[in-house]
Write a protein that holds these residues in place. Structure first.
Motif, PDB file in Angstrom:
ATOM      1  N   GLY A   1       0.785  -1.223   0.000  1.00  0.00           N
ATOM      2  CA  GLY A   1       0.000   0.000   0.000  1.00  0.00           C
ATOM      3  C   GLY A   1       0.820   1.277   0.000  1.00  0.00           C
ATOM      4  O   GLY A   1       0.285   2.357   0.136  1.00  0.00           O
ATOM      5  N   LYS A   2       2.138   1.137  -0.169  1.00  0.00           N
ATOM      6  CA  LYS A   2       3.001   2.317  -0.224  1.00  0.00           C
ATOM      7  C   LYS A   2       2.976   2.879  -1.640  1.00  0.00           C
ATOM      8  O   LYS A   2       2.905   2.139  -2.607  1.00  0.00           O
ATOM      9  N   ASP A   3       3.050   4.193  -1.733  1.00  0.00           N
ATOM     10  CA  ASP A   3       3.118   4.809  -3.052  1.00  0.00           C
ATOM     11  C   ASP A   3       4.454   4.472  -3.698  1.00  0.00           C
ATOM     12  O   ASP A   3       5.504   4.605  -3.090  1.00  0.00           O
ATOM     13  N   GLU A   4       4.391   4.045  -4.938  1.00  0.00           N
ATOM     14  CA  GLU A   4       5.608   3.819  -5.698  1.00  0.00           C
ATOM     15  C   GLU A   4       5.936   5.102  -6.448  1.00  0.00           C
ATOM     16  O   GLU A   4       5.067   5.683  -7.081  1.00  0.00           O
ATOM     17  N   LYS A   5       7.139   5.541  -6.340  1.00  0.00           N
ATOM     18  CA  LYS A   5       7.591   6.737  -7.055  1.00  0.00           C
ATOM     19  C   LYS A   5       8.890   6.381  -7.764  1.00  0.00           C
ATOM     20  O   LYS A   5       9.977   6.755  -7.308  1.00  0.00           O
ATOM     21  N   PRO A   6       8.797   5.668  -8.878  1.00  0.00           N
ATOM     22  CA  PRO A   6      10.007   5.176  -9.532  1.00  0.00           C
ATOM     23  C   PRO A   6      10.941   6.277  -9.995  1.00  0.00           C
ATOM     24  O   PRO A   6      12.139   6.061 -10.097  1.00  0.00           O
ATOM     25  N   TRP A   7      10.423   7.467 -10.273  1.00  0.00           N
ATOM     26  CA  TRP A   7      11.290   8.538 -10.736  1.00  0.00           C
ATOM     27  C   TRP A   7      12.270   8.969  -9.647  1.00  0.00           C
ATOM     28  O   TRP A   7      13.344   9.462  -9.947  1.00  0.00           O
ATOM     29  N   GLU A   8      11.895   8.782  -8.367  1.00  0.00           N
ATOM     30  CA  GLU A   8      12.804   9.183  -7.305  1.00  0.00           C
ATOM     31  C   GLU A   8      14.024   8.266  -7.243  1.00  0.00           C
ATOM     32  O   GLU A   8      15.125   8.715  -6.973  1.00  0.00           O
ATOM     33  N   SER A   9      13.841   6.985  -7.485  1.00  0.00           N
ATOM     34  CA  SER A   9      14.979   6.075  -7.436  1.00  0.00           C
ATOM     35  C   SER A   9      15.708   6.006  -8.775  1.00  0.00           C
ATOM     36  O   SER A   9      16.856   5.594  -8.828  1.00  0.00           O
ATOM     37  N   ALA A  10      15.066   6.409  -9.845  1.00  0.00           N
ATOM     38  CA  ALA A  10      15.676   6.329 -11.172  1.00  0.00           C
ATOM     39  C   ALA A  10      16.543   7.542 -11.487  1.00  0.00           C
ATOM     40  O   ALA A  10      17.372   7.479 -12.384  1.00  0.00           O
ATOM     41  N   LEU A  11      16.365   8.627 -10.754  1.00  0.00           N
ATOM     42  CA  LEU A  11      17.109   9.853 -11.032  1.00  0.00           C
ATOM     43  C   LEU A  11      18.101  10.151  -9.922  1.00  0.00           C
ATOM     44  O   LEU A  11      17.833   9.934  -8.751  1.00  0.00           O
TER      45      LEU A  11
ATOM     46  N   PRO B   1      20.066  12.773  -7.519  1.00  0.00           N
ATOM     47  CA  PRO B   1      19.506  13.965  -6.861  1.00  0.00           C
ATOM     48  C   PRO B   1      19.551  15.228  -7.718  1.00  0.00           C
ATOM     49  O   PRO B   1      18.584  15.978  -7.773  1.00  0.00           O
ATOM     50  N   GLY B   2      20.641  15.485  -8.401  1.00  0.00           N
ATOM     51  CA  GLY B   2      20.725  16.667  -9.269  1.00  0.00           C
ATOM     52  C   GLY B   2      19.761  16.584 -10.435  1.00  0.00           C
ATOM     53  O   GLY B   2      19.173  17.587 -10.853  1.00  0.00           O
ATOM     54  N   ASP B   3      19.590  15.375 -10.986  1.00  0.00           N
ATOM     55  CA  ASP B   3      18.651  15.182 -12.090  1.00  0.00           C
ATOM     56  C   ASP B   3      17.213  15.361 -11.614  1.00  0.00           C
ATOM     57  O   ASP B   3      16.371  15.888 -12.335  1.00  0.00           O
ATOM     58  N   LEU B   4      16.923  14.905 -10.405  1.00  0.00           N
ATOM     59  CA  LEU B   4      15.579  15.064  -9.849  1.00  0.00           C
ATOM     60  C   LEU B   4      15.263  16.546  -9.694  1.00  0.00           C
ATOM     61  O   LEU B   4      14.173  16.993 -10.053  1.00  0.00           O
ATOM     62  N   THR B   5      16.227  17.316  -9.217  1.00  0.00           N
ATOM     63  CA  THR B   5      16.025  18.765  -9.088  1.00  0.00           C
ATOM     64  C   THR B   5      15.776  19.387 -10.455  1.00  0.00           C
ATOM     65  O   THR B   5      14.876  20.215 -10.605  1.00  0.00           O
ATOM     66  N   SER B   6      16.551  18.993 -11.456  1.00  0.00           N
ATOM     67  CA  SER B   6      16.353  19.519 -12.816  1.00  0.00           C
ATOM     68  C   SER B   6      14.981  19.148 -13.353  1.00  0.00           C
ATOM     69  O   SER B   6      14.301  19.973 -13.973  1.00  0.00           O
ATOM     70  N   ALA B   7      14.566  17.916 -13.116  1.00  0.00           N
ATOM     71  CA  ALA B   7      13.251  17.468 -13.587  1.00  0.00           C
ATOM     72  C   ALA B   7      12.138  18.265 -12.915  1.00  0.00           C
ATOM     73  O   ALA B   7      11.163  18.656 -13.567  1.00  0.00           O
TER      74      ALA B   7
END
Length: 73
Positions: free
Chosen positions: A24-34, A36-42
């Motif tokens: 029942g946890k939310d899956e957020k694949p973009w957080e583990s796929a990016l 930290p710097g790429d996540l900020t850019s995204a």
């Protein structure tokens, strides 16, 4: 305007990134796929896109709210 309609929203919500895992946890694949710097850019890109949409639709609304310069039949 089909892009902004319910059928498109339904298709977007059907993507795996909006699913939950077996616990029942939310899956957020973009957080583990990016990285930290790429996540900020995204996130910055997403904010720019939403700002552009807001400006576009605000302009459309303002233009549609003005009285027409032409008489209606």
């Amino acid at each position: 305007m089909r892009y902004f309609g319910k059928s498109h929203l339904d298709a977007e919500l059907d993507h795996g990134m909006f699913k939950t895992d077996a616990e029942g946890k939310d899956e957020k694949p973009w957080e583990s796929a990016l990285e930290p710097g790429d996540l900020t850019s995204a996130e910055m890109v997403v904010k720019r896109v939403f700002t552009a949409f807001e400006e576009m639709f605000s302009g459309i609304y303002e233009r549609a709210s003005r009285p027409s310069p032409w008489p209606r039949p």
